[in-house]
Design a protein around this motif. Structure first.
Motif, short mmCIF file in Angstrom:
data_model
loop_
_atom_site.label_atom_id
_atom_site.label_comp_id
_atom_site.label_asym_id
_atom_site.label_seq_id
_atom_site.Cartn_x
_atom_site.Cartn_y
_atom_site.Cartn_z
N ALA A 1 -12.14 38.88 -4.46
CA ALA A 1 -12.76 39.50 -5.25
C ALA A 1 -14.98 39.81 -4.19
CB ALA A 1 -13.37 38.24 -5.99
N CYS A 2 -15.20 41.37 -4.99
CA CYS A 2 -16.14 41.79 -4.55
C CYS A 2 -17.22 40.64 -5.12
CB CYS A 2 -16.33 43.26 -4.55
SG CYS A 2 -18.05 43.42 -3.64
N THR A 3 -18.59 40.89 -4.03
CA THR A 3 -19.30 40.05 -4.66
C THR A 3 -20.45 40.75 -5.89
OG1 THR A 3 -20.87 41.26 -2.58
CG2 THR A 3 -20.14 38.72 -2.08
N CYS A 4 -19.58 41.76 -6.00
CA CYS A 4 -20.43 42.18 -7.38
C CYS A 4 -19.98 41.77 -8.52
CB CYS A 4 -20.18 44.02 -7.14
SG CYS A 4 -18.59 44.63 -7.03
N VAL A 5 -18.83 41.18 -8.47
CA VAL A 5 -18.08 40.97 -9.20
C VAL A 5 -19.01 40.01 -9.83
CG1 VAL A 5 -15.99 40.05 -10.56
CG2 VAL A 5 -15.76 41.51 -9.16
N ARG B 1 -22.33 53.31 -7.39
CA ARG B 1 -20.78 52.43 -7.34
C ARG B 1 -22.04 51.36 -6.10
NH1 ARG B 1 -18.67 55.90 -5.32
NH2 ARG B 1 -18.54 57.11 -7.38
N CYS B 2 -20.59 50.33 -6.24
CA CYS B 2 -21.08 48.85 -5.56
C CYS B 2 -20.34 49.87 -4.18
CB CYS B 2 -20.78 47.85 -5.37
SG CYS B 2 -20.09 46.67 -4.53
N ASP B 3 -20.70 50.12 -3.07
CA ASP B 3 -20.96 50.56 -1.78
C ASP B 3 -19.33 49.65 -0.90
OD1 ASP B 3 -22.37 52.48 -1.65
OD2 ASP B 3 -24.15 51.32 -0.54
N GLU B 4 -19.82 48.00 -1.26
CA GLU B 4 -18.56 47.10 -0.56
C GLU B 4 -17.06 47.46 -1.20
OE1 GLU B 4 -18.30 43.90 1.53
OE2 GLU B 4 -20.26 45.13 1.74
N CYS B 5 -17.24 47.67 -1.91
CA CYS B 5 -15.96 47.65 -2.57
C CYS B 5 -15.22 49.31 -3.67
CB CYS B 5 -15.29 46.85 -3.24
SG CYS B 5 -16.39 47.10 -5.38
N GLY B 6 -16.32 50.68 -3.48
CA GLY B 6 -15.99 51.24 -4.13
C GLY B 6 -15.56 51.39 -6.46
ZN ZN Z 1 -18.24 45.61 -5.20
#
Ligand code: ZN
Ligand code: ZN
Length: 368
Positions: free
Chosen positions: A153-157, A204-209
């Motif tokens: 899971a991305c940190t944005c979640v 958009r979250c850069d990490e996970c697109g």
């Molecule tokens: Zn993310």
């Protein structure tokens, strides 16, 4: 491929993904599922095909627009609508107060934006991992570490709710949704190309697109329970791929391959072994030491034991995976070793023995 599959899900990109995002995600997935990297894996081959087909459509603006509008795409679908009214079928209700050159891009943007549906969370895939286990460890259990590549899971979640995108005021129009444009000496009020008139833009979250997960290679501590055998599947709930858009993670299955033992053979929860005994031990009876996984134990061989007879040592088998604390049995099959007689004295004794025990051991087959 079913023409109605969700191509965005297949490519693991958001509906608002840029061409660059789509290309990036395609390359990443193609590297992972390319048939050269997964020889003989039909699942990966099929996946690679779907990824390539999805990319072919989503990387092409006309095809992508058609897909967004209709939910499917077939070859040649966009060509029928070429010409000056390229997007004529979508013009209804559109604001024409803008320069002709930018019309098609604005129609594209407007419809694209309007069509972007809420991203549905999807469960991550189950993963399998093969591990070799020694015979001793299979009976005692094992704590070990494995190195796996999986989506996490991305940190944005969580930090941004389940949106993975922040809505913020459009920097180009200041939130009005309109921009002023000059055409010669004429002044136009046009729909803002940045936000398509919404007044808000999504970052958009850069990490996970924006998909809510990223691929990582990491070490994972696992515990293999006592009692596994070859091809046991040990389940680790939630340790598979993280879900898309905050969906639940899949499970990880660790498949064990247990090394063979020279004496014990695993049959279900039981161990089988072969115990050589002498002709005299079989005839007279004996107490014989037998190896078990807990150390040596005594088996009582009754007088008159026949070759191939099996003795059961209860609770000396493998630990039960289904009923913790319980164990299978050890099954001891005796093999009578016939002596090779060389000296005269022994031969004399055996002849004497035969005379004293003259019953016909073949009387049952005489009638056949
Ligand atoms: Zn993310
Ligand atoms: Zn704007």
């Amino acid at each position: 491929m079913d023409g109605r599959d969700d191509l965005y899900l297949i490519l693991e990109v958001a509906r608002v993904a840029t061409v660059a995002d789509i290309k990036k995600s395609f390359r990443r997935l193609a590297r992972r599922f390319h048939p050269d990297v997964n020889p003989g894996d039909r699942g990966a081959e099929e996946r690679f095909k779907r990824i390539s087909e999805a990319y072919e459509i989503l990387s092409h603006p006309d095809k992508r627009l058609f897909y967004d509008e209709n939910g499917f795409y077939t070859e040649g679908a966009t060509e029928r609508k070429s010409g000056s009214t390229a997007w004529g079928f979508t013009f209804q209700g559109f604001n024409f107060s803008t320069s002709p050159e930018s019309q098609s891009s604005q129609v594209f943007g407007q419809y694209f934006s309007r069509r972007s549906t809420p991203r549905t969370p999807a469960r991550g895939a189950d993963l399998e991992y093969q591990i070799s286990v020694s015979f001793a460890d299979s009976n005692c259990g094992l704590k070990t570490q494995i190195n796996i590549r999986r989506y996490v899971a991305c940190t944005c979640v969580g930090s941004m709710g389940s949106a993975f995108h922040l809505e913020s005021r459009c920097p180009k129009c200041g939130g009005t949704g309109k921009t002023d444009q000059m055409k010669g000496r004429l002044h136009f009020s046009a729909i803002c190309t940045e936000c398509n008139g919404n007044g808000e833009v999504r970052s958009r979250c850069d990490e996970c697109g924006g998909v809510g997960r990223v691929s990582r290679t990491e070490n994972l501590d696992i515990e293999i329970p006592a009692g596994v055998s070859t091809a046991s599947r040990v389940r680790f709930p939630g340790e598979g791929d993280a879900g898309l858009y905050g969906g639940p993670a899949g499970d990880l299955y660790v498949i064990t391959n247990v090394a063979q033992h020279p004496f014990f053979r695993r049959v279900g929860e039981h161990f089988q072994c072969t115990l050589p005994i002498s002709f005299s031990e079989a005839a007279l009876g004996a107490k014989v030491d037998v190896p078990t996984i807990d150390g040596s134990a005594v088996v009582r061989i009754p007088p008159g034991t026949q070759n191939g007879q099996i003795f059961r040592m209860r609770g000396k088998g493998a630990p039960s995976l289904l009923q913790p604390g319980m164990r299978g049995d050890q099954l001891v099959e005796v093999r009578i070793v016939v002596p090779r007689i060389a000296d005269e004295r022994s031969k004399e004794i055996l002849r004497e023995l035969s005379r004293l025990n003259s019953g016909d051991i073949r009387k049952d087959i005489a009638k056949v």
